[in-house]
Design a protein around this motif. Structure first.
Motif, PDB file in Angstrom:
ATOM      1  N   LYS A  23       0.830  -1.205   0.000  1.00  0.00           N
ATOM      2  CA  LYS A  23       0.000   0.000   0.000  1.00  0.00           C
ATOM      3  C   LYS A  23       0.866   1.258   0.000  1.00  0.00           C
ATOM      4  O   LYS A  23       0.585   2.209  -0.726  1.00  0.00           O
ATOM      5  N   LYS A  25       4.033   1.552  -1.024  1.00  0.00           N
ATOM      6  CA  LYS A  25       4.733   1.684  -2.303  1.00  0.00           C
ATOM      7  C   LYS A  25       3.816   2.289  -3.363  1.00  0.00           C
ATOM      8  O   LYS A  25       4.250   3.109  -4.172  1.00  0.00           O
ATOM      9  N   SER A  26       2.555   1.892  -3.348  1.00  0.00           N
ATOM     10  CA  SER A  26       1.583   2.449  -4.293  1.00  0.00           C
ATOM     11  C   SER A  26       1.370   3.942  -4.031  1.00  0.00           C
ATOM     12  O   SER A  26       1.333   4.749  -4.966  1.00  0.00           O
ATOM     13  N   GLN A  27       1.234   4.306  -2.761  1.00  0.00           N
ATOM     14  CA  GLN A  27       1.054   5.720  -2.409  1.00  0.00           C
ATOM     15  C   GLN A  27       2.308   6.524  -2.725  1.00  0.00           C
ATOM     16  O   GLN A  27       2.226   7.642  -3.237  1.00  0.00           O
ATOM     17  N   GLU A  28       3.454   5.939  -2.426  1.00  0.00           N
ATOM     18  CA  GLU A  28       4.720   6.627  -2.659  1.00  0.00           C
ATOM     19  C   GLU A  28       4.945   6.859  -4.152  1.00  0.00           C
ATOM     20  O   GLU A  28       5.455   7.900  -4.557  1.00  0.00           O
ATOM     21  N   LYS A  29       4.513   5.904  -4.958  1.00  0.00           N
ATOM     22  CA  LYS A  29       4.677   6.009  -6.412  1.00  0.00           C
ATOM     23  C   LYS A  29       3.883   7.198  -6.977  1.00  0.00           C
ATOM     24  O   LYS A  29       4.320   7.855  -7.911  1.00  0.00           O
ATOM     25  N   ARG A  30       2.717   7.470  -6.397  1.00  0.00           N
ATOM     26  CA  ARG A  30       1.888   8.594  -6.864  1.00  0.00           C
ATOM     27  C   ARG A  30       2.481   9.939  -6.474  1.00  0.00           C
ATOM     28  O   ARG A  30       2.104  10.964  -7.024  1.00  0.00           O
ATOM     29  N   GLY A  31       3.360   9.943  -5.484  1.00  0.00           N
ATOM     30  CA  GLY A  31       4.066  11.166  -5.123  1.00  0.00           C
ATOM     31  C   GLY A  31       3.516  11.880  -3.902  1.00  0.00           C
ATOM     32  O   GLY A  31       2.395  11.646  -3.460  1.00  0.00           O
ATOM     33  N   HIS A  34       0.246  14.275  -4.391  1.00  0.00           N
ATOM     34  CA  HIS A  34      -1.002  13.503  -4.394  1.00  0.00           C
ATOM     35  C   HIS A  34      -1.336  13.024  -2.976  1.00  0.00           C
ATOM     36  O   HIS A  34      -2.487  13.107  -2.539  1.00  0.00           O
ATOM     37  N   PHE A  35      -0.330  12.554  -2.260  1.00  0.00           N
ATOM     38  CA  PHE A  35      -0.521  12.076  -0.897  1.00  0.00           C
ATOM     39  C   PHE A  35      -1.046  13.188   0.010  1.00  0.00           C
ATOM     40  O   PHE A  35      -2.001  12.991   0.764  1.00  0.00           O
ATOM     41  N   TRP A  86       3.431  12.036   5.533  1.00  0.00           N
ATOM     42  CA  TRP A  86       4.295  11.550   4.447  1.00  0.00           C
ATOM     43  C   TRP A  86       5.689  11.214   4.974  1.00  0.00           C
ATOM     44  O   TRP A  86       6.205  10.126   4.762  1.00  0.00           O
TER      45      TRP A  86
END
Length: 101
Positions: A23, A25-31, A34-35, A86
């Motif tokens: 979860k 890694k998915s959030q981190e990938k969006r930046g 976005h977070f 974050w």
């Protein structure tokens, strides 16, 4: 421990496992932007400010200038909250990875 306060109090995940790792890694990938928009402003800021306004407005009439000032304060606080979460989650994840190795 570097960032101990953020890790302890500002991480989305208090205990890490493979599910929370995927979860994050998915959030981190969006930046980060976005977070902060989703976790800070939408999930925390809007809900908190709506509850605050309901409590304040019930039975009282408040000036538009006070509403704008209060909204600006909530916006800034929700951005600070999102950034803190974050960095806390990021540090917590790095700490978990280092301990896992």
């Amino acid at each position: 421990m570097k960032g101990g306060f953020l890790i302890k109090f500002c991480s989305l995940y208090k205990s890490w496992d493979e599910h929370s790792e995927s979860k994050w890694k998915s959030q981190e990938k969006r930046g980060m932007l976005h977070f902060v928009l989703v976790e800070g402003i939408l999930k925390w800021g809007l809900i908190s400010s709506a509850m605050f306004f309901v409590l304040i407005v019930s039975g009282k009439e408040i000036a538009a200038s006070k509403t704008l000032i209060t909204s600006a304060i909530w916006l800034v606080l929700s951005i600070v909250y999102g950034i803190s979460i974050w960095f806390g989650t990021s540090l917590s994840y790095k700490n978990w990875i280092n301990n896992k190795l």
